[in-house]
Design a protein around this motif. Structure first.
Motif, PDB file in Angstrom:
ATOM      1  N   SER A 296      32.818  40.835  45.433  1.00  0.00           N
ATOM      2  CA  SER A 296      31.081  40.256  44.570  1.00  0.00           C
ATOM      3  C   SER A 296      32.000  41.714  43.499  1.00  0.00           C
ATOM      4  CB  SER A 296      30.461  40.111  45.455  1.00  0.00           C
ATOM      5  OG  SER A 296      29.925  40.587  44.574  1.00  0.00           O
ATOM      6  N   ASN A 297      31.520  41.165  42.022  1.00  0.00           N
ATOM      7  CA  ASN A 297      31.003  42.916  41.612  1.00  0.00           C
ATOM      8  C   ASN A 297      32.341  43.198  41.055  1.00  0.00           C
ATOM      9  OD1 ASN A 297      28.545  44.166  40.385  1.00  0.00           O
ATOM     10  ND2 ASN A 297      29.046  45.737  41.232  1.00  0.00           N
ATOM     11  N   THR A 298      33.696  42.513  40.822  1.00  0.00           N
ATOM     12  CA  THR A 298      34.696  42.937  39.572  1.00  0.00           C
ATOM     13  C   THR A 298      34.483  42.160  38.633  1.00  0.00           C
ATOM     14  OG1 THR A 298      35.807  40.783  41.224  1.00  0.00           O
ATOM     15  CG2 THR A 298      35.528  43.031  42.578  1.00  0.00           C
ATOM     16  N   GLY A 299      33.618  41.905  38.158  1.00  0.00           N
ATOM     17  CA  GLY A 299      33.414  41.251  35.482  1.00  0.00           C
ATOM     18  C   GLY A 299      34.773  40.165  36.664  1.00  0.00           C
ATOM     19  N   ASP A 300      35.636  39.932  35.435  1.00  0.00           N
ATOM     20  CA  ASP A 300      36.015  38.655  35.446  1.00  0.00           C
ATOM     21  C   ASP A 300      37.802  38.679  36.564  1.00  0.00           C
ATOM     22  OD1 ASP A 300      34.478  37.932  33.101  1.00  0.00           O
ATOM     23  OD2 ASP A 300      36.075  38.650  31.533  1.00  0.00           O
ATOM     24  N   ARG A 301      37.615  40.251  36.859  1.00  0.00           N
ATOM     25  CA  ARG A 301      38.536  39.890  38.029  1.00  0.00           C
ATOM     26  C   ARG A 301      38.828  39.398  39.206  1.00  0.00           C
ATOM     27  NH1 ARG A 301      41.805  45.333  39.976  1.00  0.00           N
ATOM     28  NH2 ARG A 301      43.909  44.304  40.277  1.00  0.00           N
ATOM     29  N   LYS A 302      38.872  37.696  39.170  1.00  0.00           N
ATOM     30  CA  LYS A 302      38.587  37.260  40.688  1.00  0.00           C
ATOM     31  C   LYS A 302      40.261  37.929  41.681  1.00  0.00           C
ATOM     32  CE  LYS A 302      35.355  36.468  39.452  1.00  0.00           C
ATOM     33  NZ  LYS A 302      33.483  37.037  40.601  1.00  0.00           N
ATOM     34  N   ILE A 303      39.876  38.619  43.111  1.00  0.00           N
ATOM     35  CA  ILE A 303      40.071  39.170  44.345  1.00  0.00           C
ATOM     36  C   ILE A 303      39.744  38.826  45.482  1.00  0.00           C
ATOM     37  CG2 ILE A 303      41.397  41.127  44.858  1.00  0.00           C
ATOM     38  CD1 ILE A 303      40.235  43.052  42.578  1.00  0.00           C
ATOM     39  N   PHE A 304      41.018  37.900  45.635  1.00  0.00           N
ATOM     40  CA  PHE A 304      40.744  36.790  46.551  1.00  0.00           C
ATOM     41  C   PHE A 304      41.756  37.223  48.148  1.00  0.00           C
ATOM     42  CE2 PHE A 304      43.270  33.801  49.831  1.00  0.00           C
ATOM     43  CZ  PHE A 304      42.034  32.913  49.885  1.00  0.00           C
ATOM     44  N   LEU A 305      40.483  37.069  49.087  1.00  0.00           N
ATOM     45  CA  LEU A 305      41.623  37.652  50.483  1.00  0.00           C
ATOM     46  C   LEU A 305      41.874  36.981  52.067  1.00  0.00           C
ATOM     47  CD1 LEU A 305      42.570  40.881  51.456  1.00  0.00           C
ATOM     48  CD2 LEU A 305      40.960  41.193  52.665  1.00  0.00           C
ATOM     49  N   GLY A 306      42.144  36.893  52.086  1.00  0.00           N
ATOM     50  CA  GLY A 306      42.412  36.134  53.655  1.00  0.00           C
ATOM     51  C   GLY A 306      42.237  36.731  54.312  1.00  0.00           C
ATOM     52  N   TRP A 307      42.575  36.125  55.899  1.00  0.00           N
ATOM     53  CA  TRP A 307      43.032  36.593  57.661  1.00  0.00           C
ATOM     54  C   TRP A 307      43.930  35.870  57.391  1.00  0.00           C
ATOM     55  CZ3 TRP A 307      40.994  32.980  61.706  1.00  0.00           C
ATOM     56  CH2 TRP A 307      41.592  33.570  63.042  1.00  0.00           C
ATOM     57  N   MET A 308      44.906  36.589  58.265  1.00  0.00           N
ATOM     58  CA  MET A 308      46.209  35.886  57.855  1.00  0.00           C
ATOM     59  C   MET A 308      46.505  35.851  59.732  1.00  0.00           C
ATOM     60  SD  MET A 308      50.040  37.328  56.265  1.00  0.00           S
ATOM     61  CE  MET A 308      49.503  39.205  57.061  1.00  0.00           C
ATOM     62  N   SER A 309      45.872  34.268  59.340  1.00  0.00           N
ATOM     63  CA  SER A 309      46.133  33.743  60.887  1.00  0.00           C
ATOM     64  C   SER A 309      45.239  32.255  61.100  1.00  0.00           C
ATOM     65  CB  SER A 309      45.441  34.824  62.230  1.00  0.00           C
ATOM     66  OG  SER A 309      46.221  34.213  63.529  1.00  0.00           O
ATOM     67  N   ASN A 310      45.517  32.125  62.078  1.00  0.00           N
ATOM     68  CA  ASN A 310      45.233  30.529  62.174  1.00  0.00           C
ATOM     69  C   ASN A 310      44.568  30.362  63.452  1.00  0.00           C
ATOM     70  OD1 ASN A 310      45.048  27.187  62.378  1.00  0.00           O
ATOM     71  ND2 ASN A 310      46.629  27.459  61.130  1.00  0.00           N
ATOM     72  N   TRP A 311      43.382  29.506  63.457  1.00  0.00           N
ATOM     73  CA  TRP A 311      42.111  29.456  65.036  1.00  0.00           C
ATOM     74  C   TRP A 311      43.433  28.567  66.282  1.00  0.00           C
ATOM     75  CZ3 TRP A 311      39.155  32.106  65.983  1.00  0.00           C
ATOM     76  CH2 TRP A 311      38.154  32.949  65.014  1.00  0.00           C
TER      77      TRP A 311
END
Ligand code: FRU
Length: 507
Positions: A296-311
């Motif tokens: 949130s709050n990064t203007g037009d730049r959209k930065i994505f982060l995920g959890w590197m695993s699987n349930w």
């Protein structure tokens, strides 16, 4: 009673402090410890939460259980970074309380102090999260998940829970969670995107405290192999036009089994999200990216982060001090392919700052098999490999050790798919289907092809065709990998091969 002389007390204090020092320098060095990905110093982690950028700092909160390496009563752990790559773990931000565990959610900078939590001109950071009441769950009630607030006036160091929590009460839906909130400037109101079992429900609010239901989306569209979780809604630019992206994480039901991230493209008018079509699109085809959302709050730049695993196996992976990690942060953009529009993901440019001794080679011939160290010198992990091809060809990159354990990442030209094979990757018996090959379609119709691999000690992330196809995958060799071989039909020409070692973010 034991009597300690002054001298022995000094010795005791000295040896305790040297044990402590040793423990610090040992940490982040354990087998399988990611060297360029965030993982907590110890114990359990799942979803990234409350990602917000404020005053030059990227905040990453995360689902955290500080008492065990398996999932338990959830807290919000906290880490901060100036560059999205180097992380400093901070004290726990939110602890469970009488309303329950602290499940996933988001955080915003309330610049206009709409919430009234700000003081003396300081804009509050406001966290919006799910309170999960385990007692209600046990009693099989259907209202045990509710949305609550906490705020911070000192840049996330300390948090105060709102006295009138919860702010959005459960109407009787068992899965009612993971609020992602943003400021909708066009109508000057907050929008909450909430996962409500098999659909997304949108709410709006003037002040983050009182919420009105606006609409629902998705019961009839997209993948429904499991429950919908951790959504996100934001706009990306496509040649000057705003396209709204609705991310919906899903568990199980992913393209390669278990957890995965799907998305929809469409319009949003402050009330309804209308998707352009009913197609199911996946942000990452690998088995090991989940619960991903954007900062949130990064203007037009959209930065994505995920959890590197699987349930399917997150609680079983063979690490000791901690369990699980995050992906590399990725920048999201839109790209046209034939008549379709896709969200592309590429590692954030900041990752280049930890590149060491890069080697760049043109026109490399791969005659069936090529040990990459013959071209670039001794390889080491973590590293980044970029490959450019004049045309799509059958191709594999094989990571291996001297025990013949291997992970194969490649492209099959006749089937037009990328794949990652971890069948013989070392320890796999902790979960019956871990030893497997996973596939992802090639979307690009370009006559050239490129693949970029971010390889850590126990993971690989593949970004093909400038991020049009993405796969994340973890693995656990019995002994660290120390070879990288390329494999292709006789006389295959690689237009370009770039190899860089990456510096550990911890040492
Ligand atoms: C997704 C999820 C969320 C929930 C959290 C609990 O991985 O199941 O829906 O809030 O994890 O830890």
């Amino acid at each position: 009673m034991l009597k300690l002389s002054y001298f022995s007390l000094i010795i005791l204090l000295f040896s305790c402090s040297s044990i402590k020092k040793q423990r610090n320098s040992d940490s982040y060095n354990e087998p399988y410890r990611p060297q360029i990905h965030f993982s907590p110093k110890e114990k359990w982690v799942n979803d990234p939460n409350g990602m917000v950028y404020s005053n030059g700092i990227y905040h990453l909160f995360f689902q955290y259980y500080p008492d065990s390496t398996v999932w338990g009563p959830m807290h919000w752990g906290h880490a901060t970074s100036k560059d999205l790559i180097h992380w400093q773990q901070q004290p726990i931000a939110l602890y469970p309380d009488s309303l329950g565990y602290i499940f996933s959610g988001s955080a915003v900078v309330d610049d206009n102090n709409t919430s009234g939590f700000g003081k003396n001109g300081v804009a509050p950071l406001v966290a919006i999260f799910t309170h999960h009441d385990p007692a209600g769950e046990k009693q099989k009630r259907n209202d045990f998940q509710n949305q609550s607030l906490a705020y911070s006036l000192d840049e996330g160091k300390t948090w105060i829970k709102y006295a009138k929590n919860p702010v959005l009460k459960n109407p009787g839906i068992t899965d009612f969670r993971d609020p992602k909130v943003f400021w909708y400037e066009a109508q000057k109101k907050w929008i909450m995107t909430l996962a409500t079992k098999d659909r997304i429900t949108f709410y709006s609010s003037p002040d983050l405290k009182s919420w009105t239901k606006e609409s629902e989306f998705g019961k009839e569209v997209g993948a429904h192999g499991g429950v919908w979780e951790c959504p996100d809604l934001f706009a990306l630019e496509d040649n000057g036009k705003k396209v709204w992206v609705l991310i919906v994480n899903l568990n199980p039901g992913g393209p390669n089994g278990g957890s995965a991230t799907q998305y929809f493209l469409g319009d949003f008018d402050g009330k309804n999200f209308t998707s352009y079509d009913t197609k199911t699109r996946w942000l990452d085809y690998g088995p090991d990216e989940y619960a991903g959302v954007t900062w949130s709050n990064t203007g037009d730049r959209k930065i994505f982060l995920g959890w590197m695993s699987n349930w399917l196996y997150a609680n079983l992976v063979p690490t000791v001090a901690w369990r699980n990690a995050m992906t590399i942060p990725r920048e999201l953009k839109l790209s046209h392919v034939q008549n379709d529009l896709l969200v592309t993901s590429l590692p954030v440019a900041e990752l280049d700052n930890i590149r060491l001794n890069s080697v760049s080679l043109d026109n490399v011939e791969v005659n069936k098999k090529l040990d990459i160290s013959s071209k670039v010198g001794q390889v080491s992990f973590p590293c980044k490999i970029e490959l450019n091809f004049d045309k799509p060809v059958d191709f594999s990159i094989i990571l291996s050790n001297d025990l013949n354990e291997e992970v194969i990442i490649g492209f099959d030209n006749s089937k037009k798919h990328f794949f990652i094979d971890r069948t013989h990757s070392g320890k796999t018996d902790f979960y019956k289907d871990f030893a497997a090959t996973h596939f992802a379609p090639r979307f690009s119709d370009s006559s050239t092809m490129n693949m970029s691999l971010i390889i850590d000690v126990s993971s690989v992330e593949l970004f093909a065709d400038n991020g049009k196809t993405v796969m994340s995958e973890i693995y656990f060799p019995s002994q660290p990998f120390n070879h990288i071989n390329l494999q292709a039909p006789a006389s295959t020409q690689l237009k370009k091969l770039n190899y860089s070692n990456l510096r550990s973010i911890w040492h």
